[in-house]
Design a protein around this motif. Structure first.
Motif, PDB file in Angstrom:
ATOM      1  N   ARG A 159       0.823  -1.222   0.000  1.00  0.00           N
ATOM      2  CA  ARG A 159       0.000   0.000   0.000  1.00  0.00           C
ATOM      3  C   ARG A 159       0.857   1.273   0.000  1.00  0.00           C
ATOM      4  NH1 ARG A 159      -3.762  -0.523   4.956  1.00  0.00           N
ATOM      5  NH2 ARG A 159      -1.911  -1.625   5.688  1.00  0.00           N
ATOM      6  N   PRO A 160       1.896   1.356   0.850  1.00  0.00           N
ATOM      7  CA  PRO A 160       2.759   2.544   0.752  1.00  0.00           C
ATOM      8  C   PRO A 160       3.387   2.694  -0.638  1.00  0.00           C
ATOM      9  CG  PRO A 160       3.143   1.405   2.817  1.00  0.00           C
ATOM     10  CD  PRO A 160       2.230   0.529   2.027  1.00  0.00           C
ATOM     11  N   PHE A 161       3.769   1.565  -1.243  1.00  0.00           N
ATOM     12  CA  PHE A 161       4.322   1.620  -2.597  1.00  0.00           C
ATOM     13  C   PHE A 161       3.289   2.166  -3.583  1.00  0.00           C
ATOM     14  CE2 PHE A 161       3.799  -1.159  -6.385  1.00  0.00           C
ATOM     15  CZ  PHE A 161       4.679  -0.500  -7.241  1.00  0.00           C
ATOM     16  N   VAL A 162       2.045   1.689  -3.514  1.00  0.00           N
ATOM     17  CA  VAL A 162       1.005   2.169  -4.428  1.00  0.00           C
ATOM     18  C   VAL A 162       0.731   3.648  -4.183  1.00  0.00           C
ATOM     19  CG1 VAL A 162      -1.415   1.929  -5.114  1.00  0.00           C
ATOM     20  CG2 VAL A 162      -0.024  -0.116  -4.694  1.00  0.00           C
ATOM     21  N   TYR A 163       0.719   4.031  -2.909  1.00  0.00           N
ATOM     22  CA  TYR A 163       0.506   5.451  -2.577  1.00  0.00           C
ATOM     23  C   TYR A 163       1.563   6.317  -3.247  1.00  0.00           C
ATOM     24  CZ  TYR A 163       0.482   9.723   0.215  1.00  0.00           C
ATOM     25  OH  TYR A 163       0.470  11.033   0.616  1.00  0.00           O
ATOM     26  N   ARG A 164       2.818   5.935  -3.093  1.00  0.00           N
ATOM     27  CA  ARG A 164       3.887   6.747  -3.669  1.00  0.00           C
ATOM     28  C   ARG A 164       3.832   6.718  -5.201  1.00  0.00           C
ATOM     29  NH1 ARG A 164       6.552   4.654   1.022  1.00  0.00           N
ATOM     30  NH2 ARG A 164       7.166   2.774  -0.100  1.00  0.00           N
ATOM     31  N   LEU A 165       3.484   5.571  -5.771  1.00  0.00           N
ATOM     32  CA  LEU A 165       3.373   5.463  -7.217  1.00  0.00           C
ATOM     33  C   LEU A 165       2.245   6.356  -7.728  1.00  0.00           C
ATOM     34  CD1 LEU A 165       4.241   4.121  -9.866  1.00  0.00           C
ATOM     35  CD2 LEU A 165       2.699   2.207  -9.308  1.00  0.00           C
ATOM     36  N   GLY A 166       1.103   6.336  -7.034  1.00  0.00           N
ATOM     37  CA  GLY A 166      -0.015   7.182  -7.437  1.00  0.00           C
ATOM     38  C   GLY A 166       0.344   8.651  -7.391  1.00  0.00           C
ATOM     39  N   ARG A 167       1.058   9.053  -6.350  1.00  0.00           N
ATOM     40  CA  ARG A 167       1.483  10.453  -6.247  1.00  0.00           C
ATOM     41  C   ARG A 167       2.473  10.807  -7.361  1.00  0.00           C
ATOM     42  NH1 ARG A 167       0.465  12.659  -0.992  1.00  0.00           N
ATOM     43  NH2 ARG A 167       1.549  14.512  -1.762  1.00  0.00           N
ATOM     44  N   ASP A 168       3.421   9.881  -7.640  1.00  0.00           N
ATOM     45  CA  ASP A 168       4.422  10.153  -8.675  1.00  0.00           C
ATOM     46  C   ASP A 168       3.787  10.290 -10.060  1.00  0.00           C
ATOM     47  OD1 ASP A 168       6.364  10.053  -6.761  1.00  0.00           O
ATOM     48  OD2 ASP A 168       7.052   8.026  -7.254  1.00  0.00           O
ATOM     49  N   LEU A 169       2.719   9.512 -10.310  1.00  0.00           N
ATOM     50  CA  LEU A 169       2.074   9.554 -11.619  1.00  0.00           C
ATOM     51  C   LEU A 169       1.025  10.666 -11.718  1.00  0.00           C
ATOM     52  CD1 LEU A 169       1.604   5.719 -12.293  1.00  0.00           C
ATOM     53  CD2 LEU A 169       3.247   7.265 -13.384  1.00  0.00           C
ATOM     54  N   GLY A 170       0.815  11.415 -10.638  1.00  0.00           N
ATOM     55  CA  GLY A 170      -0.158  12.499 -10.665  1.00  0.00           C
ATOM     56  C   GLY A 170      -1.593  12.023 -10.674  1.00  0.00           C
ATOM     57  N   LEU A 171      -1.867  10.906  -9.976  1.00  0.00           N
ATOM     58  CA  LEU A 171      -3.209  10.337  -9.979  1.00  0.00           C
ATOM     59  C   LEU A 171      -4.021  10.842  -8.796  1.00  0.00           C
ATOM     60  CD1 LEU A 171      -2.301   6.611 -10.807  1.00  0.00           C
ATOM     61  CD2 LEU A 171      -2.717   8.493 -12.395  1.00  0.00           C
ATOM     62  N   ASP A 172      -5.324  10.774  -8.962  1.00  0.00           N
ATOM     63  CA  ASP A 172      -6.261  10.989  -7.863  1.00  0.00           C
ATOM     64  C   ASP A 172      -6.893   9.644  -7.531  1.00  0.00           C
ATOM     65  OD1 ASP A 172      -6.152  13.955  -7.752  1.00  0.00           O
ATOM     66  OD2 ASP A 172      -6.967  13.770  -9.791  1.00  0.00           O
ATOM     67  N   GLY A 173      -7.202   9.426  -6.260  1.00  0.00           N
ATOM     68  CA  GLY A 173      -7.856   8.170  -5.902  1.00  0.00           C
ATOM     69  C   GLY A 173      -7.407   7.657  -4.559  1.00  0.00           C
ATOM     70  N   TRP A 174      -7.489   6.330  -4.404  1.00  0.00           N
ATOM     71  CA  TRP A 174      -7.189   5.720  -3.116  1.00  0.00           C
ATOM     72  C   TRP A 174      -6.718   4.274  -3.312  1.00  0.00           C
ATOM     73  CZ3 TRP A 174     -10.152   1.437  -2.934  1.00  0.00           C
ATOM     74  CH2 TRP A 174     -11.403   1.452  -3.575  1.00  0.00           C
TER      75      TRP A 174
END
Length: 777
Positions: free
Chosen positions: A24-39
């Motif tokens: 989950r921390p990895f997905v969180y950081r990946l989502g932030r790096d890719l400029g995504l919105d969501g959860w």
């Protein structure tokens, strides 16, 4: 996938070992790096995310989830679908949501995947030894890359409140780290520190202590030659100074373990290299996150007490799996014996009260802690043979990591294994989870440990078995347990399960030759087998070759006394040749003179009258007989001791030419007649050959016999794949000769790697057979 102008929104489910590994921390950081919105959140045994963002970023997301995953994650499948409800709004950012338990049994998905425990990582080790760090010398330091997982888990999803860590409220500093996406402890569920986490405890006749004082007391005990009961990750362990002959001897006497080698823990690979000759593959296993015991070549001499590993040239070495292990090794600056916290053949203790009762007569003091162990996991044991790593005991660090099945199980199933080195397997669809090593299932407490582990793993993984697979032997407690269940039963022959375990882990779906060499297993004809070559697939098999039979005088007594097994071959080996019998008794005069005259006479009468002398075609029992005939082992204090001694002598000598051997046929089977081999071995001894050369020649003989049988069978039946399994395949000298010989003959030899070749792999083989049969083809 839903396209809304330049933005794309998706719901993504990630299946696999994705909880307890920092996913989950990895997905969180990946989502932030890719400029995504969501959860992102844990959902049952899955990780689920909903995200929206630029089309290019969303196209890259699935591949990045696999390629950039944390090192201990195992992504089995990524499923992409439509968001449920409104897509994440632009500019809302990416977050970690609270977990959502799911009814895994009702979903029809694979079993939930439970993360195994992970050995201490380098970053936590640095903190442990840094005087300026707030976790300096804290015995429970961990992060998302290491620490307890399966042993503290009550249920999925893997969150703190569903583990035994829920008893410890995080302090403000730990809570800040837990909530900080930039911190490596972001959503590290066992996070703790000296201010808020578990504490060491000390119990001894002189009084109780806590924290640093507890560790000091334990180290003082070990320096003085005492025996320590230590509460490890998956259960209690018994510890003493491995360089202290008297301490090791006391541990053997108290534990009722007169000769079976002890494992030794050292601080790091450099210290390990001082005790053993290590290959790069062995170092890689030793330093892996599983932190298994690795069987390696022992150096001659050195500081270890001779009582640590008598009668063998191999040594079980491992590195600290937890901070407290590391502190003990570093502070004491000496290798430590670290062995299971039990009397011989009992399950290891995990409950503090039970440990006090059962280990009170073994240990001089108890170094425990106040974190509850939920599931029992002993130390894993691995080795490298023929250049391939293979698991000898699958437990902490490996179990319950899932394995695949070549044929998906149509219904949820349970495989209950055998009697010795017991494991169980639960399987559903294409996933099999092998439970932790239980031990020998010959005692009521071992049976209770098995059923407790089974209930816990089924509940957490979301399994409600409808089919149970078991061995043919009606006397096994596992078989009796299975037949009492109100489930559809599938009986699987012992040696078919062995070779199926090897074939299944290598993904073999067609026919293969299965070489099953072990101690004893009930054949489908009601006789005892153990030296078998099968033409098989995962559904069925046909026996095409076997070893010649010999009686077991006294049944199980012959297993415990190899000298009796030798007498069985001398007095009653199956008659397979047409000529006169070789003069084995005359050549075996040293054995007959060595044994009590009354015993020899009693066994001779038992064999001649057929009283309590079941016959077996067993490779393992032939090894026992040869060891006794060579004067290496008349008694066995643990299973396989005689064979280990024989292998050690063979390895010390090196290559040798084969002894005489003969293949014949009987009842449509190719049969290896061991009498010419035994005659050749005894003749060589009489002529002055040393035991090492004869032991090496015996190993070369069995390799030559096996290659000849398999070569002929491959030509006749049109299959080149040979699966080698069974307890005898733990013999490194034999396995390496077989792999080389079969490969040179143009065949494809396979050995067990991820499940044990011994009876610890039976349950996985049973599950693979039951799943294949359940397809109904």
């Amino acid at each position: 996938m839903q396209d809304a102008g330049e933005r794309v929104a998706s719901r993504i489910e990630i299946h696999g070992t994705v909880q307890g590994v920092g996913f989950r921390p990895f997905v969180y950081r990946l989502g932030r790096d890719l400029g995504l919105d969501g959860w992102v959140r844990n959902d049952g045994g899955l990780v689920v995310m909903e995200a929206a963002g630029p089309a290019e970023a969303m196209r890259a997301l699935p591949a990045r989830l696999r390629a950039d995953a944390p090192p201990h994650a195992r992504v089995h499948e990524v499923r992409i679908g439509e968001p449920r409800g409104r897509a994440p709004a632009y500019g809302t950012g990416f977050r970690v949501d609270p977990s959502s338990p799911a009814n895994r049994v009702a979903t029809g998905d694979d079993l939930a995947r439970i993360p195994p425990d992970l050995g201490m990582c380098d970053a936590c080790r640095t903190e442990l030894l840094d005087p300026s760090d707030r976790r300096h010398r804290y015995a429970f330091v961990n992060c998302t890359d290491c620490g307890p997982r399966a042993t503290i888990l009550d249920e999925l999803p893997y969150d703190r409140e569903r583990t035994t860590m829920r008893s410890f409220a995080m302090c403000e500093a730990c809570a800040d780290e837990y909530a900080d996406p930039a911190d490596r402890r972001f959503h590290a569920e066992p996070i703790a520190c000296p201010a808020c986490g578990p504490q060491l405890t000390w119990r001894a006749a002189a009084g109780d202590r806590r924290g640093d004082d507890a560790l000091d007391a334990a180290e003082t005990l070990l320096r003085g030659g005492g025996i320590l009961a230590l509460k490890g990750l998956g259960g209690y362990q018994l510890v003493c100074d491995a360089t202290d002959q008297a301490a090791v001897a006391r541990l053997r006497a108290r534990k009722h373990r007169p000769a079976k080698p002890f494992a030794v823990m050292v601080t790091g690979p450099e210290e390990a290299a001082m005790l053993a000759g290590l290959t790069p593959a062995e170092v890689a296993l030793m330093t892996s996150a599983a932190r298994p015991v690795v069987l390696v070549a022992r150096r001659v001499g050195g500081p270890l007490a001779t009582a640590v590993a008598p009668g063998t040239d191999r040594l079980g070495l491992f590195l600290p799996a937890t901070p407290v292990h590391h502190l003990l090794c570093a502070d004491l600056a000496r290798p430590l014996v670290v062995t299971s916290g039990n009397l011989a053949d009992e399950p290891i203790a995990i409950d503090d009260g039970d440990a006090g009762r059962r280990l009170g007569g073994l240990a001089d003091g108890f170094l425990g802690h106040d974190r509850v162990i939920r599931s029992r996991y002993d130390d894993s044991v691995v080795r490298v043979a023929a250049g391939r790593p293979s698991v000898v005991r699958r437990a902490r660090g490996y179990a319950p990591e899932p394995l695949g099945l070549p044929f998906p199980a149509p219904e949820p199933l349970l495989a209950v294994g055998g009697q010795l080195k017991h494991t169980f397997t639960i399987a559903r669809d294409g996933t099999a989870i092998v439970g932790p090593h239980t031990g020998d299932l010959e005692r009521q407490d071992a049976l209770e440990a098995f059923t407790t582990s089974l209930r816990q793993l089924c509940r957490v993984a979301g399994a409600e078995p409808r089919v149970v697979a078991h061995d043919l032997h009606p006397g096994y407690l596992s078989t009796q347990y299975a037949t009492a269940l109100p489930l559809t039963r599938v009986a699987v022959q012992h040696h078919h399960a062995h070779v199926a375990s090897c074939a299944a882990e290598h993904g073999i779906t067609g026919r293969f030759l299965g070489v099953a060499y072990d101690g004893l297993g009930l054949g489908d004809d009601g006789t005892l087998w153990g030296g078998e070559v099968l033409l098989a697939d995962l559904r069925s098999y046909r026996r095409i070759a076997r070893f010649g039979r010999a009686p077991l005088p006294g049944g199980a007594a012959a297993v415990r006394r190899p000298a009796r097994m030798a007498l069985g071959y001398l007095f009653g080996a199956e008659r397979l040749g047409d000529g006169p019998r070789p003069p084995l008794e005359a050549l075996a005069a040293p054995l007959l003179r060595r044994l009590p005259e009354a015993e020899v006479g009693t066994v001779r009468r038992m064999v001649s009258r057929g009283v309590n002398c079941p016959a077996a075609s067993s490779a393992g029992r032939l090894f026992d007989a040869v060891a006794a005939l060579l004067g290496l082992a008349d008694n066995a204090t643990y299973e396989g001791e005689a064979a280990v001694t024989l292998e050690t002598h063979a390895a010390a000598h090196g290559a040798a030419p084969a002894l005489p051997w003969r293949l014949t046929t009987r009842d449509g089977l190719v049969v290896y007649d061991p009498e010419p081999t035994l005659h050749g071995a005894l003749q060589a001894l009489r002529d002055g050959a040393d035991t090492g050369s004869v032991a090496a020649a015996f190993h070369a003989t069995l390799a030559a016999v096996t290659v000849a049988v398999c070569t002929r069978a491959a030509e006749r039946h049109g299959t080149a794949v040979v699966c080698l399994s069974g307890g005898v395949m733990q013999n490194r000298v034999l396995v390496e000769s077989l792999v080389a010989g079969l490969a040179a003959a143009g065949l494809t030899p396979l050995v067990n790697e991820r499940v044990p070749a011994n009876d610890g792999g039976l349950s996985y083989g049973q599950a693979a057979v039951a799943a294949a049969r359940g397809r109904g083809e």
